[in-house]
Motif scaffolding. Structure first.
Motif, short mmCIF file in Angstrom:
data_model
loop_
_atom_site.label_atom_id
_atom_site.label_comp_id
_atom_site.label_asym_id
_atom_site.label_seq_id
_atom_site.Cartn_x
_atom_site.Cartn_y
_atom_site.Cartn_z
N ASN A 15 0.83 -1.21 0.00
CA ASN A 15 0.00 0.00 0.00
C ASN A 15 0.86 1.26 0.00
N ASP A 16 1.96 1.21 0.73
CA ASP A 16 2.86 2.36 0.80
C ASP A 16 3.49 2.63 -0.57
N ARG A 17 3.95 1.57 -1.24
CA ARG A 17 4.53 1.73 -2.58
C ARG A 17 3.49 2.28 -3.55
N ALA A 18 2.26 1.78 -3.43
CA ALA A 18 1.19 2.26 -4.31
C ALA A 18 0.88 3.74 -4.04
N LEU A 19 0.87 4.13 -2.79
CA LEU A 19 0.60 5.52 -2.43
C LEU A 19 1.69 6.45 -2.96
N LEU A 20 2.93 6.05 -2.80
CA LEU A 20 4.04 6.88 -3.25
C LEU A 20 4.06 7.01 -4.77
N ARG A 21 3.78 5.90 -5.45
CA ARG A 21 3.72 5.94 -6.92
C ARG A 21 2.56 6.82 -7.38
N ALA A 22 1.42 6.64 -6.73
CA ALA A 22 0.24 7.43 -7.10
C ALA A 22 0.46 8.92 -6.82
N ALA A 23 1.13 9.22 -5.71
CA ALA A 23 1.38 10.62 -5.37
C ALA A 23 2.24 11.29 -6.43
N ARG A 24 3.24 10.61 -6.93
CA ARG A 24 4.09 11.19 -7.97
C ARG A 24 3.30 11.37 -9.26
N GLU A 25 2.44 10.41 -9.57
CA GLU A 25 1.67 10.50 -10.81
C GLU A 25 0.66 11.65 -10.75
N VAL A 26 -0.03 11.77 -9.61
CA VAL A 26 -1.01 12.84 -9.46
C VAL A 26 -0.31 14.20 -9.41
N LEU A 27 0.82 14.25 -8.72
CA LEU A 27 1.58 15.49 -8.62
C LEU A 27 2.05 15.94 -10.00
N ALA A 28 2.44 14.98 -10.84
CA ALA A 28 2.93 15.32 -12.18
C ALA A 28 1.84 15.98 -13.01
N VAL A 29 0.58 15.59 -12.78
CA VAL A 29 -0.54 16.12 -13.57
C VAL A 29 -1.17 17.34 -12.91
N ASP A 30 -1.42 17.25 -11.60
CA ASP A 30 -2.16 18.30 -10.90
C ASP A 30 -1.28 19.34 -10.22
N GLY A 31 0.03 19.07 -10.15
CA GLY A 31 0.93 20.02 -9.50
C GLY A 31 0.69 20.10 -8.01
N ALA A 32 1.01 21.26 -7.46
CA ALA A 32 0.91 21.44 -6.00
C ALA A 32 -0.53 21.32 -5.50
N HIS A 33 -1.51 21.38 -6.41
CA HIS A 33 -2.91 21.27 -6.00
C HIS A 33 -3.37 19.82 -5.90
N ALA A 34 -2.45 18.88 -6.08
CA ALA A 34 -2.80 17.47 -5.98
C ALA A 34 -3.48 17.20 -4.65
N SER A 35 -4.64 16.55 -4.71
CA SER A 35 -5.41 16.32 -3.49
C SER A 35 -5.13 14.94 -2.91
N VAL A 36 -5.30 14.86 -1.62
CA VAL A 36 -5.13 13.58 -0.93
C VAL A 36 -6.14 12.56 -1.46
N ALA A 37 -7.36 13.00 -1.72
CA ALA A 37 -8.39 12.10 -2.22
C ALA A 37 -8.00 11.53 -3.58
N GLU A 59 3.75 15.64 4.96
CA GLU A 59 4.56 14.50 5.35
C GLU A 59 4.74 13.54 4.17
N LEU A 60 3.69 13.35 3.38
CA LEU A 60 3.77 12.49 2.20
C LEU A 60 4.75 13.06 1.19
N PHE A 61 4.66 14.37 0.93
CA PHE A 61 5.56 15.01 -0.03
C PHE A 61 7.01 14.98 0.47
N GLN A 62 7.21 15.12 1.77
CA GLN A 62 8.56 15.04 2.32
C GLN A 62 9.15 13.65 2.08
N ARG A 63 8.32 12.64 2.26
CA ARG A 63 8.78 11.26 2.02
C ARG A 63 9.14 11.07 0.55
N LEU A 64 8.31 11.58 -0.35
CA LEU A 64 8.60 11.50 -1.77
C LEU A 64 9.92 12.18 -2.11
N CYS A 65 10.14 13.33 -1.53
CA CYS A 65 11.35 14.10 -1.80
C CYS A 65 12.60 13.35 -1.32
#
Length: 224
Positions: A15-37, A59-65
């Motif tokens: 689940n953690d790997r999926a969340l981190l991968r999804a966060a990067r994908e959503v961030l790439a499209v939505d930018g800083a406005h990427a929502s947790v949902a 905290e999620l973005f810090q982990r990604l960084c």
């Protein structure tokens, strides 16, 4: 009981790997406005699962960084360990481009930078600077190219608007063609860094269907 705990640990890690991968994908499209949902939905988990792992979006973005900085540093050190100076530079560039979709740049300024991040960034900057200096000394890197030039080029190439659009449209029949086209573009761009003649391009020349077919509804659907 031990087997149950082991299974649970594996599920949490997945689940953690999926969340981190999804966060990067959503961030790439939505930018800083990427929502947790949006991140949770893309990962296929509930928002509650995300918040159990990461208390805040910061905290999620810090982990990604942190993960990205470690990957960049490892890639640079691996490049420095290679005898072929050009291949070492390209190893770093390609590994950085492929480490994840898009760049974390859109999140810049939206979360606090930790001491650990700062130290990893410094070490990475030093390693990349040495890669560039070594390439210049060997005469394989185009005169005038700086480490910042290289990093900005990597940032641009790590994002693929075409693949993102096709993914949003569900155009799986064009995915391989888009992937091939992206590999060629990356090679063209990186070959532009060479001091000498450029190498051969990979794959087949892309066709205009990558542009024209995007305007047609996916197979089995009709435009409203």
């Amino acid at each position: 009981m031990t087997r149950s705990r082991s299974w649970r640990s594996e599920e949490v890690a997945r689940n953690d790997r999926a969340l981190l991968r999804a966060a990067r994908e959503v961030l790439a499209v939505d930018g800083a406005h990427a929502s947790v949902a949006a991140i949770a939905a893309r990962a296929g988990v509930g928002v509650g699962s995300l918040y159990r792992r990461y208390r805040t979006k910061q905290e999620l973005f810090q982990r990604l960084c942190l993960i990205a900085l470690r990957e960049y540093l490892d890639a640079a050190n691996e490049g420095l360990a290679m005898d072929d100076t050009w291949q070492g530079l390209m190893h770093y560039a390609m590994a950085s481009i492929r480490s994840g979709p898009g760049s974390l740049a859109p999140a810049a300024g939206t979360f606090d930078v930790t001491d650990e991040m700062t130290e990893l960034a410094r070490r990475g900057d030093r390693a990349v600077a040495e890669l560039v200096q070594r390439a210049h000394r060997a005469g394989v890197l185009r005169a005038g190219v700086t480490a910042v030039d290289l990093e900005l080029l990597i940032e641009q190439l790590s994002k693929s608007p075409l693949q993102e659009q096709l993914q949003c449209q569900g155009r799986t029949e064009l995915y391989d063609a888009a992937l091939n086209a992206r590999e060629r573009i990356i090679t063209i761009a990186l070959d532009g860094l060479r001091a000498g003649p450029a190498g051969a391009l990979p794959g087949q020349a892309p066709g205009y269907e990558l542009f024209t077919m995007r305007w047609a509804p996916p197979e089995g659907e009709t435009a409203e």
